[in-house]
Design a protein around this motif. Structure first.
Motif, PDB file in Angstrom:
ATOM      1  N   ALA A 159      31.213   8.984  41.019  1.00 34.19           N
ATOM      2  CA  ALA A 159      31.494   8.388  42.322  1.00 34.19           C
ATOM      3  C   ALA A 159      30.622   9.069  43.364  1.00 34.19           C
ATOM      4  CB  ALA A 159      32.974   8.572  42.673  1.00 34.19           C
ATOM      5  N   SER A 160      29.859   8.281  44.085  1.00 35.19           N
ATOM      6  CA  SER A 160      28.918   8.855  45.042  1.00 35.19           C
ATOM      7  C   SER A 160      28.746   7.905  46.218  1.00 35.19           C
ATOM      8  CB  SER A 160      27.584   9.140  44.346  1.00 35.19           C
ATOM      9  OG  SER A 160      26.761   9.953  45.147  1.00 35.19           O
ATOM     10  N   ILE A 185      37.740   7.787  47.311  1.00 34.76           N
ATOM     11  CA  ILE A 185      36.968   8.369  46.215  1.00 34.76           C
ATOM     12  C   ILE A 185      37.845   9.113  45.205  1.00 34.76           C
ATOM     13  CG2 ILE A 185      36.351  10.627  47.212  1.00 34.76           C
ATOM     14  CD1 ILE A 185      33.388   9.838  46.329  1.00 34.76           C
ATOM     15  N   TYR A 213      29.263  13.846  45.870  1.00 34.70           N
ATOM     16  CA  TYR A 213      29.069  13.160  47.137  1.00 34.70           C
ATOM     17  C   TYR A 213      29.088  14.178  48.281  1.00 34.70           C
ATOM     18  CZ  TYR A 213      29.563   9.122  50.379  1.00 34.70           C
ATOM     19  OH  TYR A 213      29.393   8.165  51.356  1.00 34.70           O
ATOM     20  N   ILE A 256      33.138  13.297  40.910  1.00 31.90           N
ATOM     21  CA  ILE A 256      32.615  13.013  42.245  1.00 31.90           C
ATOM     22  C   ILE A 256      31.420  13.925  42.511  1.00 31.90           C
ATOM     23  CG2 ILE A 256      33.069  13.101  44.742  1.00 31.90           C
ATOM     24  CD1 ILE A 256      36.089  12.762  43.978  1.00 31.90           C
TER      25      ILE A 256
END
Length: 305
Positions: free
Chosen positions: A64-65, A109, A123, A121
């Motif tokens: 997830a970004s 997120i 990010y 994650i």
């Protein structure tokens, strides 16, 4: 990073539009924003690390970004690039599996991991005690906030106290504004007036004000500050003030790979992969590539925030 990330992501996106500098930076190959897989990076699999990867992740890891230059960016073909992306590809190579980056709204997120849509994650997420209630973090970056001034530093700013009695422009509702106001007692102790904090709608507006001489400086997350100085006007518009007393910026925090607490075995595999890229020099080369060497870590720690 150092400020609330949702605000930072919006501000960084606005700034990237103002600078028109995201394309052409970072790796040539990347995954598409909708999840296309990238060509492998030239980092060899580490068998001792790969064996630690739990079997349920052997087909690959979904990341997830989003967009937060220079950590995560999209090139002209809407493919991911940036420090986090390149580091993710190196970690995947060590583990022997692909890391596929996809865009995910920051406010959802963590739920995206809980639903199984993503496994980790990356990010630019701060490792904080509050987030540790839901996640483990494998920390790979340590940075705070830096001062950005007009190229040539015409007002000779060398530390935050040099801003006393001057105007500093910042984006609205950010930690940077709080940091500047908190300097009032130190300014008074030095016999100086407090910093005048001018809050503007976006980071782009703040940078324009500095260029126009309406503010002495802006204050940005360190990674964003370095990227701005390197890319705005091909590096001819701004520079970062490097305060020797604060080599990683003001109020530094750890940034980490977020992993659900139930996946502790994956955390250990990621920690081993990060250790491997630190030891073989890949990590250092990526920091240098993005102008972030001052903010690297020397060891892969879990929940250091």
């Amino acid at each position: 990073m150092a400020r609330t990330h949702l605000v930072a992501a919006v501000a960084a996106t606005a700034m990237s539009l103002f600078l028109t500098a995201c394309s052409g930076a970072g790796a040539a190959d990347g995954s598409t924003a909708d999840g296309g897989k990238a060509a492998p990076v030239s980092v060899a699999t580490d068998a001792s690390v790969a064996k630690l990867l739990p079997a349920r992740f052997k087909s690959g890891i979904n990341v997830a970004s989003g967009v937060y230059a220079p950590m995560e960016m999209l090139d002209s073909q809407q493919k991911f690039t940036g420090f986090d992306y390149d580091l993710g590809q190196a970690l995947g190579a060590k583990l022997g599996v692909p890391f596929t980056f996809t865009n995910q709204a920051f406010d959802s997120i963590i739920p995206s991991l809980q639903s199984g849509k993503h496994q980790i994650i990356m990010y630019g997420m701060n490792d904080t005690p509050a987030r540790q209630k839901s996640l483990y973090f494998v920390d790979y970056f340590h940075a705070g906030m830096d001062i950005v001034v007009k190229k040539g530093n015409p007002e000779k700013i060398h530390s935050v106290l040099d801003l006393c009695g001057r105007s500093v422009t910042v984006a609205k509702a950010t930690t940077q504004a709080d940091l500047m106001r908190a300097q009032a007692p130190s300014c008074a102790a030095a016999g100086k007036k407090p910093i005048t904090v001018v809050e503007l709608p976006t980071e782009g507006d703040s940078l324009v004000a500095v260029r126009a001489g309406k503010g002495t400086a802006d204050v940005l997350d360190a990674a964003v500050a370095e990227y701005t100085a390197r890319t705005a006007g091909d590096g001819r518009q701004f520079e970062v003030v490097h305060d020797a007393a604060h080599p990683t910026g003001y109020a530094p925090v750890f940034t980490g790979i977020g992993v659900l607490r139930k996946d502790h075995d994956l955390v250990l595999a990621l920690q081993a992969a990060l250790t491997s890229v630190i030891k073989d020099g890949t990590y250092g080369r990526l920091l240098t590539k993005y102008g972030l060497s001052a903010y690297g870590v020397t060891a892969a720690k879990i929940n250091a925030g």
